[in-house]
Motif scaffolding. Structure first.
Motif, short mmCIF file in Angstrom:
data_model
loop_
_atom_site.label_atom_id
_atom_site.label_comp_id
_atom_site.label_asym_id
_atom_site.label_seq_id
_atom_site.Cartn_x
_atom_site.Cartn_y
_atom_site.Cartn_z
N HIS A 29 -8.42 71.77 -18.62
CA HIS A 29 -7.05 71.78 -19.81
C HIS A 29 -5.98 71.12 -19.39
O HIS A 29 -5.27 70.48 -20.43
CB HIS A 29 -7.05 73.16 -20.11
CG HIS A 29 -7.98 73.98 -20.89
ND1 HIS A 29 -8.96 74.61 -20.55
CD2 HIS A 29 -8.38 73.74 -22.34
CE1 HIS A 29 -9.91 75.12 -21.25
NE2 HIS A 29 -9.57 74.60 -22.76
N ASP A 32 -6.38 67.44 -20.04
CA ASP A 32 -6.16 67.24 -21.36
C ASP A 32 -4.75 67.03 -21.70
O ASP A 32 -4.23 66.10 -22.49
CB ASP A 32 -6.85 68.03 -22.00
CG ASP A 32 -8.29 68.19 -22.30
OD1 ASP A 32 -8.96 66.90 -21.84
OD2 ASP A 32 -9.32 69.22 -22.67
N LEU A 33 -3.85 67.88 -21.41
CA LEU A 33 -2.61 68.10 -21.76
C LEU A 33 -1.87 67.15 -21.25
O LEU A 33 -0.80 66.46 -21.92
CB LEU A 33 -1.87 69.34 -21.60
CG LEU A 33 -0.38 69.77 -21.85
CD1 LEU A 33 -0.49 69.50 -23.24
CD2 LEU A 33 -0.12 70.95 -21.62
N TYR A 36 -2.35 63.74 -22.70
CA TYR A 36 -1.80 63.69 -24.05
C TYR A 36 -0.40 63.37 -23.91
O TYR A 36 0.07 62.53 -24.94
CB TYR A 36 -2.29 65.10 -24.73
CG TYR A 36 -1.72 64.97 -26.30
CD1 TYR A 36 -2.73 64.58 -27.28
CD2 TYR A 36 -0.66 65.24 -26.82
CE1 TYR A 36 -2.40 64.81 -28.50
CE2 TYR A 36 -0.23 65.43 -28.06
CZ TYR A 36 -1.24 64.99 -28.94
OH TYR A 36 -0.87 64.89 -30.52
N LEU A 37 0.26 64.22 -23.10
CA LEU A 37 1.81 64.00 -23.09
C LEU A 37 2.13 62.67 -22.53
O LEU A 37 3.27 62.02 -23.14
CB LEU A 37 2.25 65.05 -22.27
CG LEU A 37 2.45 66.38 -22.67
CD1 LEU A 37 2.57 67.53 -21.23
CD2 LEU A 37 3.27 66.51 -24.08
N LYS A 206 -12.36 69.60 -27.36
CA LYS A 206 -12.09 68.34 -28.23
C LYS A 206 -13.11 67.87 -28.80
O LYS A 206 -14.40 68.13 -28.70
CB LYS A 206 -12.01 67.33 -26.79
CG LYS A 206 -10.91 67.45 -25.83
CD LYS A 206 -11.11 66.66 -24.65
CE LYS A 206 -10.79 65.04 -24.92
NZ LYS A 206 -10.79 64.34 -23.53
N ARG A 400 -7.96 70.04 -29.25
CA ARG A 400 -7.16 69.45 -28.45
C ARG A 400 -5.90 68.93 -29.26
O ARG A 400 -4.76 69.30 -28.69
CB ARG A 400 -7.81 68.56 -27.56
CG ARG A 400 -6.93 67.86 -26.52
CD ARG A 400 -7.24 66.54 -26.17
NE ARG A 400 -6.17 65.86 -25.08
CZ ARG A 400 -6.15 64.65 -24.82
NH1 ARG A 400 -6.77 63.87 -25.58
NH2 ARG A 400 -5.40 64.30 -24.11
N CYS A 403 -3.37 71.74 -30.70
CA CYS A 403 -2.78 72.34 -29.54
C CYS A 403 -1.88 71.65 -28.63
O CYS A 403 -0.84 72.21 -28.34
CB CYS A 403 -3.84 73.09 -28.59
SG CYS A 403 -5.08 74.16 -29.61
N CYS A 404 -2.30 70.39 -28.39
CA CYS A 404 -1.28 69.75 -27.53
C CYS A 404 0.02 69.24 -28.20
O CYS A 404 0.96 68.90 -27.79
CB CYS A 404 -1.84 68.26 -26.73
SG CYS A 404 -3.28 68.81 -25.67
N ARG A 405 -0.29 69.16 -29.55
CA ARG A 405 0.90 68.69 -30.57
C ARG A 405 1.86 69.96 -30.26
O ARG A 405 3.15 69.58 -30.34
CB ARG A 405 0.51 68.60 -32.17
CG ARG A 405 1.83 68.30 -32.91
CD ARG A 405 2.64 67.20 -32.32
NE ARG A 405 1.80 65.80 -32.05
CZ ARG A 405 2.78 64.85 -31.40
NH1 ARG A 405 3.73 65.11 -31.00
NH2 ARG A 405 1.90 63.55 -31.23
N TRP A 407 2.27 71.82 -27.79
CA TRP A 407 3.08 71.81 -26.64
C TRP A 407 3.90 70.57 -26.53
O TRP A 407 5.26 70.58 -26.01
CB TRP A 407 1.82 71.39 -25.55
CG TRP A 407 1.11 72.48 -24.89
CD1 TRP A 407 0.36 72.97 -24.96
CD2 TRP A 407 2.00 73.07 -23.69
NE1 TRP A 407 0.05 74.31 -23.88
CE2 TRP A 407 0.99 74.19 -23.19
CE3 TRP A 407 3.05 72.89 -23.04
CZ2 TRP A 407 1.54 75.01 -22.06
CZ3 TRP A 407 3.61 74.00 -21.96
CH2 TRP A 407 2.65 74.80 -21.35
N THR A 408 3.66 69.55 -27.35
CA THR A 408 4.64 68.36 -27.32
C THR A 408 5.93 68.83 -27.95
O THR A 408 7.07 68.74 -27.47
CB THR A 408 3.90 67.10 -28.15
OG1 THR A 408 3.04 66.67 -27.38
CG2 THR A 408 5.10 66.20 -28.31
#
Length: 431
Positions: A29, A32-33, A36-37, A206, A400, A403-405, A407-408
């Motif tokens: 995880h 992935d994050l 992505y960032l 994902k 993914r 959820c990662c958005r 986080w962003t």
């Protein structure tokens, strides 16, 4: 807050014991994050060890850049999870090496600590006190809450009280804390974390990594000799947070069934107990397989007809099994043995993606599990409906990119930079 690096790229340092190419859930995880960032314009760094989740060291360099993420690996022991003493030694060596690196290395716009090893958030607390370093916490689980709930520590004992005091200080001093759901959030409030610092972002799977695959198109079923079998799968760590009494009873009761096969995949401290039970009762409908490489997850999760999850009642809000989202991504129904009043239980029941057998509410949970599995075995249309519903909810909420958005947006709000991504872009990411 102004960036600590020239230019507009906010700088982030994640700290966790495990990272790519390790197969631990937190490693996957975080990978992935972080990637992505990095792709979204962050100056992204990860501080981790070379230790493998199970045992031994990986043959990886101390410094490297992978998919835009700058990885820094500190020296630490790698005895693995086979013994408590070895695990504590690994934790302590990683903790001290990490603290030295954070206190003597460059500063970042923010540091984000995960929760492996326990007390890792204290690194952020010390860095704030000595260097004014901003930090947040990605609370994957709660310690020593987990050890107390598992009976490893007495709640009123001196070690537990000391560990609670240290860990709670790490949480209370953080600029933000990401929890995994409402039950964990309530526990964090009781630790003294203000509401305005708590943010719920679930973990994920994902869509391109796991998707529904028909059995006849899945090479893994043929390879494992599972043709014409109804596969009930438990995939992931068999840890102290999980319960297996009901599953073992049902496995024994269904032994000899011509079509139903129980397949366990992974490792964990309860693996030996499960295998011993199967051997003692000479079960013919059971097998235990090692973890599949991440690139094979696309075949292993859809290999099941029904997935099994378990959680001990006292672990609600302490541990949130991330395996649920891979199951939903695979388009398969799930049966959970555990508390309905938990993140997983409420997701399953609230979104109608499977069934929950709650031992605290059901007079005979083993019988209820037996009846539920046989009903799903006989009702093809119901299995299909639950699986399709699971995939739909996964794409909307637990994918993914979604959820990662989140986080962003959270990190940009913490360190400055561009605002949230346009809703049309977010919708496109879900498709």
């Amino acid at each position: 807050m102004t960036p600590s690096k020239t230019g507009d790229a906010p700088s982030i340092l994640f700290i966790n014991q495990h990272y790519w190419p390790d197969l631990a859930s937190t490693a996957q995880h975080l990978t992935d994050l972080a990637e992505y960032l990095a792709g979204d314009g962050f100056d992204t760094h990860v501080l981790c060890s070379r230790g493998h989740y199970l045992s031994g060291s990986m043959e990886v360099p101390a410094e490297e850049t992978h998919n835009g993420v700058q990885i820094h690996r500190v020296r630490a022991t790698a005895f693995g999870r086979d013994s408590i003493l070895g695990r504590i030694t690994d934790y302590a060596s990683f903790y001290t090496s990490t603290l030295a690196r954070v206190l003597t290395g460059r500063s970042y716009d923010t540091i984000v600590t995960l929760t492996t090893p326990p007390l890792l958030p204290l690194v952020g607390t010390v860095a704030r006190a000595l260097r004014g370093q901003a930090y947040g916490i990605w609370s994957m689980d709660l310690h020593p809450d987990a050890e107390v709930a598992a009976g490893m520590l007495a709640e009123d004992g001196r070690p537990a009280r000391l560990l609670h005091a240290l860990n709670d200080a790490g949480y209370r001093n953080a600029d933000f804390v990401v929890d995994l759901g409402a039950h964990m959030k309530r526990r964090l409030r009781r630790k003294g974390v203000p509401d305005d610092r708590l943010h719920t972002i679930p973990v994920w799977s994902k869509k391109e990594e796991v998707s529904p695959i028909a059995h006849e198109e899945n090479p893994l079923r043929d390879e494992l000799g599972l043709e014409n079998k109804f596969v009930v799968m438990y995939s992931g760590n068999a840890g102290r947070a999980h319960r297996f009494e009901e599953a073992l009873a049902v496995m024994r009761r269904l032994d000899g069934h011509p079509h139903i096969e129980f397949v366990f995949v992974g490792e964990g401290p309860q693996k030996e107990r499960i295998e011993t039970f199967a051997d003692d009762h000479d079960l013919s409908n059971f097998r235990y397989l090692p973890y599949f490489p991440r690139e094979q997850i696309k075949h292993s999760l859809p290999m099941a007809d029904v997935h099994l999850m378990t959680l001990r009642e006292e672990m609600a809000g302490i541990a949130v099994p991330g395996k649920l989202y891979g199951i939903m991504a695979a388009g398969r129904p799930v049966v959970m043995v555990g508390p309905a009043a938990s993140e997983s239980g409420e997701t399953i029941r609230g979104h109608d993606v499977g069934h929950v057998v709650d031992p605290s509410r059901d007079a005979d949970p083993a019988q209820r599990l037996y009846d539920t599995l046989l009903r799903l075995y006989s009702e093809d249309d119901e299995r299909r409906r639950l699986g399709e519903r699971g995939r739909e909810v996964f794409l909307e909420t637990f994918e993914r990119a979604v959820c990662c958005r989140s986080w962003t947006d959270l990190l940009r709000a913490q360190v400055g930079g561009e605002g949230p991504t346009d809703k049309d872009e977010m919708a496109a990411e879900r498709n």
